[in-house]
Design an enzyme around this catalytic site. Structure first.
Site, PDB file in Angstrom:
ATOM      1  N   LEU A 164       5.644  -6.626   5.780  1.00  0.00           N
ATOM      2  CA  LEU A 164       6.743  -7.208   6.558  1.00  0.00           C
ATOM      3  C   LEU A 164       6.543  -6.945   8.048  1.00  0.00           C
ATOM      4  CD1 LEU A 164       9.497  -6.127   4.057  1.00  0.00           C
ATOM      5  CD2 LEU A 164       8.874  -8.488   4.598  1.00  0.00           C
ATOM      6  N   ARG A 174       3.346 -14.428  10.184  1.00  0.00           N
ATOM      7  CA  ARG A 174       4.084 -13.460   9.357  1.00  0.00           C
ATOM      8  C   ARG A 174       5.565 -13.462   9.719  1.00  0.00           C
ATOM      9  NH1 ARG A 174       1.873  -9.635   6.331  1.00  0.00           N
ATOM     10  NH2 ARG A 174      -0.178  -9.679   7.250  1.00  0.00           N
ATOM     11  N   MET A 226       4.090  -7.967  -2.421  1.00  0.00           N
ATOM     12  CA  MET A 226       2.780  -7.638  -1.875  1.00  0.00           C
ATOM     13  C   MET A 226       2.509  -8.333  -0.534  1.00  0.00           C
ATOM     14  SD  MET A 226       2.130  -5.453  -4.086  1.00  0.00           S
ATOM     15  CE  MET A 226       0.439  -4.891  -4.088  1.00  0.00           C
ATOM     16  N   THR A 260       6.474   3.478 -15.611  1.00  0.00           N
ATOM     17  CA  THR A 260       7.610   3.950 -16.416  1.00  0.00           C
ATOM     18  C   THR A 260       8.475   4.904 -15.597  1.00  0.00           C
ATOM     19  OG1 THR A 260       6.237   3.739 -18.367  1.00  0.00           O
ATOM     20  CG2 THR A 260       8.221   5.034 -18.610  1.00  0.00           C
ATOM     21  N   HIS A 295       6.301   2.958  -4.058  1.00  0.00           N
ATOM     22  CA  HIS A 295       4.847   2.957  -3.903  1.00  0.00           C
ATOM     23  C   HIS A 295       4.229   3.825  -4.998  1.00  0.00           C
ATOM     24  CE1 HIS A 295       0.983   2.689  -1.933  1.00  0.00           C
ATOM     25  NE2 HIS A 295       0.839   3.989  -2.129  1.00  0.00           N
ATOM     26  N   GLY A 340       7.334  -7.917 -12.189  1.00  0.00           N
ATOM     27  CA  GLY A 340       8.751  -7.585 -12.071  1.00  0.00           C
ATOM     28  C   GLY A 340       9.265  -6.595 -13.105  1.00  0.00           C
ATOM     29  N   ASN A 383      11.296   0.723  -0.565  1.00  0.00           N
ATOM     30  CA  ASN A 383      10.088   0.313  -1.283  1.00  0.00           C
ATOM     31  C   ASN A 383       9.750   1.372  -2.314  1.00  0.00           C
ATOM     32  OD1 ASN A 383       7.682  -1.206  -1.814  1.00  0.00           O
ATOM     33  ND2 ASN A 383       6.512   0.284  -0.614  1.00  0.00           N
ATOM     34  N   GLU A 387       5.483   1.186   9.962  1.00  0.00           N
ATOM     35  CA  GLU A 387       4.157   1.632   9.539  1.00  0.00           C
ATOM     36  C   GLU A 387       4.058   1.584   8.012  1.00  0.00           C
ATOM     37  OE1 GLU A 387       1.295   5.494  10.068  1.00  0.00           O
ATOM     38  OE2 GLU A 387       3.196   5.458  11.141  1.00  0.00           O
TER      39      GLU A 387
END
Ligand code: GAR
Length: 215
Positions: A95, A67, A92, A174, A111, A14, A109, A145
């Site tokens: 969805l 799911r 992780m 960072t 990435h 987190g 999100n 996707e």
């Protein structure tokens, strides 16, 4: 004005959540952190949330047969907290299309790669193995996707010749801590929208993400 009530979904340490908490404490977050939800009861991010006085919830995916059943429980919890925006911060779990459909345009999100390069896992190692000169992180809208929704904001840094994967991961994180709250601010303030499958910032379609350079 809307409170832009926002949930942060986590699975681990987190540090991105902490960046949102710090920005809220500095009064430079345009959203209200209204819930921190983890699929793991031992996620350190829950301690960070507790320290900041934020409401938390744990929904263990192993307790659900599918799911979508897991995702429906998440959505029920989000509804109970009147959540408008959802931030994935090291969450992780993939969805389901059902969940994405419920929150599309309100779901971001981060990435750890310069998407569309390196979707999936182990991005830092893959960047080093390929000898890339640049690496970074991408904030994007989530679509069905994996790691393929429209990118909004990237932080980019040169890959130093001697750097290892752990150091690269630290530097990329960072950067995430700088760019992710900014992207949420755009979304929460209405500057960033999701229109017909594309990201729109200040009424201009983003054919490619905004890129910020870091060292
Ligand atoms: C972040 O670096 C984020 O980019 C990555 O997980 C880390 C979570 O760190 N996300 C993914 O790999 C998603 N595919 P944090 O728990 O310290 O915020």
């Amino acid at each position: 004005m809307s409170e832009a009530r926002t949930a942060v979904l986590i699975s681990g340490t987190g540090t991105n959540l902490q960046a949102f908490i710090d920005r809220a404490a500095a009064d430079s977050l345009a959203a209200t952190l209204a819930l921190v939800l983890s699929n793991r009861g031992d996620a350190y991010g829950l301690v960070r949330a507790g320290n900041a006085g934020l409401p938390t919830a744990v929904i263990d995916h192993r307790d659900y047969a599918s799911r979508e059943a897991f995702d429906r429980e998440i959505a029920a919890r989000l509804d109970a907290h009147d959540i408008e925006f959802v931030i994935l911060a090291g969450f992780m779990r993939i969805l389901s299309p059902w969940f994405v459909g419920q929150y599309i345009g309100r779901l971001l999100n981060v990435h750890p790669a310069l998407l569309p390069l390196y979707p999936g896992l182990d991005t830092h190692r893959r960047v080093l193995d390929s000898g890339d000169r640049f690496h970074g992180s991408t904030v994007h809208f989530v679509t069905e996707e994996l790691d393929a929704g429209p990118s909004v904001l990237q932080g980019r840094l040169p890959v130093a010749p001697s750097v290892d994967a752990a150091e690269l991961a630290r530097r990329v994180q960072t950067i995430e801590h700088r760019i992710y709250p900014d992207a949420l601010n755009w979304l929460a303030s209405g500057r960033l929208r999701y229109v017909d499958g594309r990201a729109v910032l200040d009424d201009k379609v983003l054919d490619s993400p905004v890129v910020r350079e870091f060292q």
